[in-house]
Design a protein around this motif. Sequence first.
Motif, PDB file in Angstrom:
ATOM      1  N   ASN A  58       0.818  -1.216   0.000  1.00  0.00           N
ATOM      2  CA  ASN A  58       0.000   0.000   0.000  1.00  0.00           C
ATOM      3  C   ASN A  58       0.855   1.272   0.000  1.00  0.00           C
ATOM      4  N   ASN A  59       1.914   1.262  -0.808  1.00  0.00           N
ATOM      5  CA  ASN A  59       2.839   2.383  -0.868  1.00  0.00           C
ATOM      6  C   ASN A  59       2.237   3.561  -1.612  1.00  0.00           C
ATOM      7  N   SER A  60       2.844   4.724  -1.413  1.00  0.00           N
ATOM      8  CA  SER A  60       2.496   5.918  -2.171  1.00  0.00           C
ATOM      9  C   SER A  60       2.903   5.751  -3.625  1.00  0.00           C
ATOM     10  N   LEU A  61       2.272   6.522  -4.497  1.00  0.00           N
ATOM     11  CA  LEU A  61       2.627   6.535  -5.922  1.00  0.00           C
ATOM     12  C   LEU A  61       4.095   6.874  -6.118  1.00  0.00           C
ATOM     13  N   PHE A  62       4.658   7.627  -5.180  1.00  0.00           N
ATOM     14  CA  PHE A  62       6.040   8.085  -5.297  1.00  0.00           C
ATOM     15  C   PHE A  62       7.020   7.185  -4.547  1.00  0.00           C
ATOM     16  N   GLN A  63       6.584   5.988  -4.205  1.00  0.00           N
ATOM     17  CA  GLN A  63       7.456   5.022  -3.536  1.00  0.00           C
ATOM     18  C   GLN A  63       7.393   3.663  -4.230  1.00  0.00           C
ATOM     19  N   PRO A  64       7.759   3.622  -5.509  1.00  0.00           N
ATOM     20  CA  PRO A  64       7.706   2.337  -6.215  1.00  0.00           C
ATOM     21  C   PRO A  64       8.747   1.351  -5.688  1.00  0.00           C
ATOM     22  N   GLY A  78      11.556   3.669 -12.511  1.00  0.00           N
ATOM     23  CA  GLY A  78      11.983   4.184 -13.811  1.00  0.00           C
ATOM     24  C   GLY A  78      10.931   5.144 -14.321  1.00  0.00           C
ATOM     25  N   GLU A  79      10.085   4.650 -15.222  1.00  0.00           N
ATOM     26  CA  GLU A  79       8.982   5.485 -15.700  1.00  0.00           C
ATOM     27  C   GLU A  79       7.986   5.758 -14.570  1.00  0.00           C
ATOM     28  N   PHE A  80       7.207   6.805 -14.759  1.00  0.00           N
ATOM     29  CA  PHE A  80       6.188   7.163 -13.777  1.00  0.00           C
ATOM     30  C   PHE A  80       5.224   5.989 -13.623  1.00  0.00           C
ATOM     31  N   PRO A  81       5.078   5.422 -12.411  1.00  0.00           N
ATOM     32  CA  PRO A  81       4.329   4.161 -12.236  1.00  0.00           C
ATOM     33  C   PRO A  81       2.824   4.332 -12.050  1.00  0.00           C
ATOM     34  N   LEU A  82       2.221   5.263 -12.762  1.00  0.00           N
ATOM     35  CA  LEU A  82       0.795   5.545 -12.562  1.00  0.00           C
ATOM     36  C   LEU A  82      -0.079   4.322 -12.823  1.00  0.00           C
ATOM     37  N   ILE A 242      13.155  10.537  -9.389  1.00  0.00           N
ATOM     38  CA  ILE A 242      13.367   9.087  -9.328  1.00  0.00           C
ATOM     39  C   ILE A 242      14.848   8.726  -9.351  1.00  0.00           C
ATOM     40  N   ALA A 243      15.675   9.567  -9.980  1.00  0.00           N
ATOM     41  CA  ALA A 243      17.113   9.332  -9.954  1.00  0.00           C
ATOM     42  C   ALA A 243      17.643   9.493  -8.531  1.00  0.00           C
ATOM     43  N   ASN A 244      17.172  10.517  -7.829  1.00  0.00           N
ATOM     44  CA  ASN A 244      17.572  10.718  -6.429  1.00  0.00           C
ATOM     45  C   ASN A 244      17.002   9.622  -5.539  1.00  0.00           C
ATOM     46  N   TYR A 245      15.791   9.182  -5.853  1.00  0.00           N
ATOM     47  CA  TYR A 245      15.141   8.101  -5.100  1.00  0.00           C
ATOM     48  C   TYR A 245      15.955   6.812  -5.219  1.00  0.00           C
ATOM     49  N   ASN A 246      16.360   6.485  -6.440  1.00  0.00           N
ATOM     50  CA  ASN A 246      17.175   5.284  -6.660  1.00  0.00           C
ATOM     51  C   ASN A 246      18.526   5.403  -5.971  1.00  0.00           C
ATOM     52  N   ALA A 247      19.116   6.597  -6.053  1.00  0.00           N
ATOM     53  CA  ALA A 247      20.427   6.806  -5.421  1.00  0.00           C
ATOM     54  C   ALA A 247      20.319   6.679  -3.900  1.00  0.00           C
ATOM     55  N   ALA A 248      19.241   7.216  -3.326  1.00  0.00           N
ATOM     56  CA  ALA A 248      19.055   7.155  -1.879  1.00  0.00           C
ATOM     57  C   ALA A 248      18.897   5.719  -1.392  1.00  0.00           C
ATOM     58  N   HIS A 249      18.318   4.865  -2.236  1.00  0.00           N
ATOM     59  CA  HIS A 249      18.114   3.464  -1.865  1.00  0.00           C
ATOM     60  C   HIS A 249      19.179   2.544  -2.476  1.00  0.00           C
ATOM     61  N   GLU A 250      20.197   3.169  -3.054  1.00  0.00           N
ATOM     62  CA  GLU A 250      21.324   2.423  -3.645  1.00  0.00           C
ATOM     63  C   GLU A 250      20.835   1.387  -4.655  1.00  0.00           C
ATOM     64  N   TYR A 253      19.004  -0.917 -10.492  1.00  0.00           N
ATOM     65  CA  TYR A 253      18.251  -1.790 -11.405  1.00  0.00           C
ATOM     66  C   TYR A 253      17.798  -1.047 -12.651  1.00  0.00           C
ATOM     67  N   PHE A 254      17.209   0.151 -12.458  1.00  0.00           N
ATOM     68  CA  PHE A 254      16.773   0.957 -13.591  1.00  0.00           C
ATOM     69  C   PHE A 254      17.841   1.993 -13.907  1.00  0.00           C
ATOM     70  N   THR A 255      18.070   2.212 -15.194  1.00  0.00           N
ATOM     71  CA  THR A 255      19.101   3.164 -15.608  1.00  0.00           C
ATOM     72  C   THR A 255      18.568   4.575 -15.528  1.00  0.00           C
ATOM     73  N   THR A 256      18.794   5.239 -14.409  1.00  0.00           N
ATOM     74  CA  THR A 256      18.383   6.637 -14.248  1.00  0.00           C
ATOM     75  C   THR A 256      19.584   7.530 -13.976  1.00  0.00           C
ATOM     76  N   THR A 257      20.786   6.998 -14.262  1.00  0.00           N
ATOM     77  CA  THR A 257      22.006   7.797 -14.125  1.00  0.00           C
ATOM     78  C   THR A 257      22.812   7.679 -15.401  1.00  0.00           C
ATOM     79  N   ILE A 258      23.757   8.592 -15.585  1.00  0.00           N
ATOM     80  CA  ILE A 258      24.666   8.536 -16.740  1.00  0.00           C
ATOM     81  C   ILE A 258      25.828   7.635 -16.393  1.00  0.00           C
ATOM     82  N   ARG A 259      26.029   6.597 -17.180  1.00  0.00           N
ATOM     83  CA  ARG A 259      27.098   5.634 -16.879  1.00  0.00           C
ATOM     84  C   ARG A 259      28.291   5.875 -17.796  1.00  0.00           C
TER      85      ARG A 259
END
Length: 259
Positions: A58-64, A78-82, A242-250, A253-259
């Motif tokens: 039962n997470n928020s839309l902004f906590q995929p 990654g993409e907006f999970p609406l 979402i890039a900051n979200y992924n970084a905060a949770h280390e 999996y999804f490519t949201t950074t420049i490699r």
Amino acid sequence: MQKARLLDIFFHTLFIIAVGYFFLDLRLDETLVSAPQSIHQWRQTDGASIARVFQQENNSLFQPKILNQFNSDGSAGGEFPLTYFIAGKLYQMFGFSYMTLRLIHFIPLVICLLISLQILFRNFKFRATAVVTLFIMMCSATFMNYAISPLTDVCAFGFSLLASVLLIDQRRKSSRVKFLLSTVLFALAGLLKISMLLPLFAIIGAFAIQSLIDKNYKVLLKQWLPLVFFTLLPVLVWYVYIANYNAAHESIYFTTTIR
């Protein structure tokens, strides 16, 4: 007027029959109730698992979150999970079914196709030409297969197609409502699948070049550039988040950074 309305109903019905024929001919009624399969199976399961976690936690839309082993609690996006969020809520209310997520993507596509068809009727002298224009897509087995996929691609495609048709129709008859709807639909398409913004750049590019040739800088500055800005703004905001979200949770999996 009555004749025109009857013709509209006839061609809409013809189009629906064509969609139904290909749907059954390709046995998509069987696919509709099946687990993720075939091409991009791994990516389909990613989306399906996001929807399941929305249901279970039962997470928020902004906590995929996703079912993976790359980080501690599966927080990743990654993409907006609406659409996955909506699927999770429907699972809570009606129980889990593979059909739910597939229909969430398929129904908006059909609606967008029918509305696009109605708009195209006003842009073609012969209604049959409008039907054939959209009917060509139905002849693609790949398109029809993705039409009921757990992936957001086809849903985003429907929004992008309708936005494109509205924008082209805007040139025929200017309307603030069509302009705003086109902006919202393109933004939604970009949030769900960023590659679906390509038609926006193609159409706006053509309109911008025409404005420059005509030296109509007012239209360029007051219409086309604001449309691009307000379309891209929510997409950029989401990907920064979402890039900051992924970084905060280390999460990698999804490519949201420049490699």
